[in-house]
Design a protein around this motif. Structure first.
Motif, PDB file in Angstrom:
ATOM      1  N   ALA A 163      -7.746   5.938   0.607  1.00 14.37           N
ATOM      2  CA  ALA A 163      -9.082   6.460   0.906  1.00 14.37           C
ATOM      3  C   ALA A 163      -9.428   7.616  -0.031  1.00 14.37           C
ATOM      4  CB  ALA A 163      -9.142   6.910   2.367  1.00 14.37           C
ATOM      5  N   THR A 164      -8.443   8.486  -0.251  1.00 14.23           N
ATOM      6  CA  THR A 164      -8.651   9.597  -1.195  1.00 14.23           C
ATOM      7  C   THR A 164      -8.817   9.062  -2.613  1.00 14.23           C
ATOM      8  OG1 THR A 164      -7.323  11.068   0.199  1.00 14.23           O
ATOM      9  CG2 THR A 164      -7.652  11.717  -2.103  1.00 14.23           C
TER      10      THR A 164
ATOM     11  N   LYS B 237      -0.226   3.470   7.358  1.00 17.10           N
ATOM     12  CA  LYS B 237      -1.286   4.446   7.609  1.00 17.10           C
ATOM     13  C   LYS B 237      -1.316   5.503   6.503  1.00 17.10           C
ATOM     14  CE  LYS B 237      -1.310   4.001  12.659  1.00 17.10           C
ATOM     15  NZ  LYS B 237      -0.988   4.670  13.951  1.00 17.10           N
TER      16      LYS B 237
ATOM     17  N   SER C 239      -2.856   3.958   3.545  1.00 13.45           N
ATOM     18  CA  SER C 239      -4.307   3.834   3.737  1.00 13.45           C
ATOM     19  C   SER C 239      -5.004   5.167   3.471  1.00 13.45           C
ATOM     20  CB  SER C 239      -4.613   3.350   5.159  1.00 13.45           C
ATOM     21  OG  SER C 239      -4.080   2.064   5.379  1.00 13.45           O
ATOM     22  N   ASN C 240      -4.415   6.248   3.978  1.00 15.56           N
ATOM     23  CA  ASN C 240      -5.013   7.571   3.756  1.00 15.56           C
ATOM     24  C   ASN C 240      -5.024   7.912   2.267  1.00 15.56           C
ATOM     25  OD1 ASN C 240      -5.372   7.907   6.515  1.00 15.56           O
ATOM     26  ND2 ASN C 240      -3.408   8.947   6.794  1.00 15.56           N
ATOM     27  N   TYR C 241      -3.930   7.574   1.586  1.00 15.98           N
ATOM     28  CA  TYR C 241      -3.858   7.820   0.141  1.00 15.98           C
ATOM     29  C   TYR C 241      -4.925   7.015  -0.583  1.00 15.98           C
ATOM     30  CZ  TYR C 241      -2.088   7.232  -4.631  1.00 15.98           C
ATOM     31  OH  TYR C 241      -1.965   7.161  -5.993  1.00 15.98           O
TER      32      TYR C 241
END
Length: 554
Positions: free
Chosen positions: A367-368, A360, A363-365
């Motif tokens: 997305a940025t 997760k 994934s957040n990294y």
């Protein structure tokens, strides 16, 4: 990177030794001069599929040899894995194409497999052609491009370490569970054996003792009668112990007068004493003889039970005990495996949670990162006169894999207001080439492959767009070796190394030659590209001006 390419008897090329620069190299020449043959030759030494049609007519084989220097860590790792030695940080790859079919591969002049060439070649060169921009057309490669753009792979590496640990646990659990399934029938047999033998509480030697007691009880009356008869004879006054005693006394009296009888008297004494002991023990045995019917039934039942187990497990009583002990130990080992399964299952559950959290975070990294990537690529596309093309990164959640918990695909919108769609569905060949150029401009300094080939990247472009492609190729060439086949002067003038491919007739046969152009040769070739054969003085002056201007650009 590619230092030199030697070609012999490949299609229309009889013989050519082609040196390369470390930066931007361009190939120019008339259409049909044989520029595509060079790409075929490079593909051959990279282990790609070849056909005998490439062999020059009348020759028995074509030979292509490429010298690579300044090997990357990835290349050296593959060579080490394959057990191939290399010296002075360089290797030669050779491919011979036979006219009667088949081919021969060599690495550093030693015979090798084509698959080895292909494995090594994948770390040396990437070829991006009008119909060969596979990275853009294969969504499974897009996530790797995005990660490469980020540069910081620590999150991915940390996640992958945990994921490998999770995989290892899962494999161990799978092995144990499979073994558990295969052992169920065996365990059922062992449990039955332990239950059967354990219920008897069989003791070592009991079987023989039980059999002896059974025989006594079975023939008890006959045994008792025999004892009674023997005892009666021994105790009978006329034929028993009294007679032996009288004989003993007579011998003793005679021995006084005849010493030779003394030995016989002693022996008679021994016989009398032994007989008295026999009579006494016989009497005790007779008194202790138990002919109880209940005991006989009990012994018979136990004897039958032991005999039944001996038949069932096809062994004697002592072997039955040994099987029992072995079965107990084996079941304990299975119990340990079951305990290990429970322990590993708990570990897997805990580790799965850790891996999921790391996925997760990754994934957040990403997305940025995707927002920054889209912006940077958009700027490059705008520079390449494709301002209307908008790139988007679409993430699709999925199961945990070595690369995370999602896949990524690059989508483009070719015109304002249109929803983004997969690149493969709407991009033309020229657009694909320029998009690849934009990607390489963004991630080129982080690309592990040292040499890139752009085959006819100028298709469908001209004017200012062509000039910007040339500038961008030179920019990438400052980070990686670039080879480019072009028909445009705007790209050709940007090269640090210019090679001319010409077709000519030698002894009534067509041959293609490859020549490294000096400054004057470059002026003539660029003028030809601009204005055709026999360029005017004005065209030559324009070509020289363009070339000098390009040479002054950083």
């Amino acid at each position: 990177m590619l230092k030199e390419l030697y070609i012999e008897n490949l299609a229309v090329i009889a013989r050519a030794a082609i040196p390369f620069d470390t930066k931007l190299n361009v190939f120019t020449g008339e259409t049909g001069a044989g520029k595509s043959i060079l790409i075929h030759g490079i593909n051959a030494v990279l282990g790609q599929r070849v056909t005998k049609d490439l062999v020059r007519t009348g020759c028995d084989r074509a030979v292509i040899t490429a010298l690579f220097t300044d090997l990357s860590d990835a290349t050296r790792q593959v060579l080490d894995d394959l057990g191939i030695s290399y010296e002075e940080d360089g290797i030669t790859l050779t491919r011979e194409i036979l006219a009667d079919g088949g081919s021969v591969a060599r690495i550093n002049q030693r015979t090798a497999t084509v698959s080895a060439l292909r494995e090594i070649g994948s770390t040396l060169i990437t070829i991006h052609g009008q119909h060969d921009n596979q990275i853009l057309l294969e969504p499974e490669r897009h996530l790797h491009i995005l990660d490469a753009f980020g540069g910081d792979t620590s999150r991915l590496a940390d996640y992958q370490d945990s994921f490998r640990e999770l995989q290892s646990l899962a494999r161990r659990l799978g092995t144990l569970r499979k073994a558990e399934q295969n052992q169920e029938q065996r365990m059922q047999y062992l449990r039955t054996l332990v239950r059967d033998v354990g219920a008897l509480e069989l003791a070592s030697g009991e079987d023989a003792e039980l059999e002896a007691e059974y025989q006594v009880l079975l023939h008890g009356k006959q045994i008792a009668q025999s004892m009674q008869n023997a005892l009666a004879l021994l105790n009978e006054p006329e034929a028993g112990l009294e007679q032996l005693q009288t004989a003993e006394e007579q011998l003793q009296d005679g021995a006084v007068l005849y010493p030779a009888m003394g030995t016989l008297a002693e022996r008679m004494t021994a016989v009398r004493i032994e007989t008295e002991d026999i009579a006494s023990e016989l009497s005790d045995l007779l008194d202790g003889l138990d002919l109880d019917g209940a005991r006989f039934a009990q012994v018979s039942a136990r004897r039958d039970a032991i005999a039944a187990l001996k038949r069932r497990y096809q062994c004697d009583a002592e072997e039955l005990l040994q099987k029992y002990e072995a079965a107990v130990q084996e079941l304990q080992s299975y119990s340990s495996a079951a305990e290990e399964i429970r322990g590993l299952t708990e570990q897997k559950s805990a580790l799965l949670q850790v891996v999921t959290e790391k996925a997760k975070a990754l994934s957040n990294y990403r997305a940025t990162l995707a927002k920054q990537f889209v912006q940077r690529v958009g700027q490059e596309l705008a520079f390449l006169d494709m301002p209307q093309v908008q790139l988007a990164v679409q993430f699709t959640p999925g199961k945990l894999t070595m690369h995370g918990m999602e896949t990524a695909e690059f989508l483009i919108s070719a015109n304002a207001g249109e929803p983004p769609k997969p690149i493969a569905k709407i991009a033309s060949g020229g657009e694909l080439s320029r998009m690849m150029l934009a990607l390489k401009a963004v991630v080129g300094d982080r690309d592990e492959i040292p040499t890139m080939i752009f085959d006819e990247i100028d298709t469908g472009v001209s004017g200012r767009a062509a000039q910007k492609i040339g500038i961008k190729l030179r920019q990438i060439g400052s980070m990686r070796q670039v080879l480019c086949v072009t028909h445009l002067s705007q790209i050709a003038v940007m090269a640090e190394h210019h090679l001319l491919i010409e077709k000519r007739t030698v002894q009534n046969r067509t041959e293609t030659s490859v020549t490294v152009l000096d400054f004057a040769g470059r002026v003539r070739e660029i003028a030809r590209i601009m204005g055709g054969e026999n360029p005017s003085r004005l065209m030559l002056e324009t070509a020289e001006a363009e070339l000098r201007s390009a040479m002054q650009k950083p």
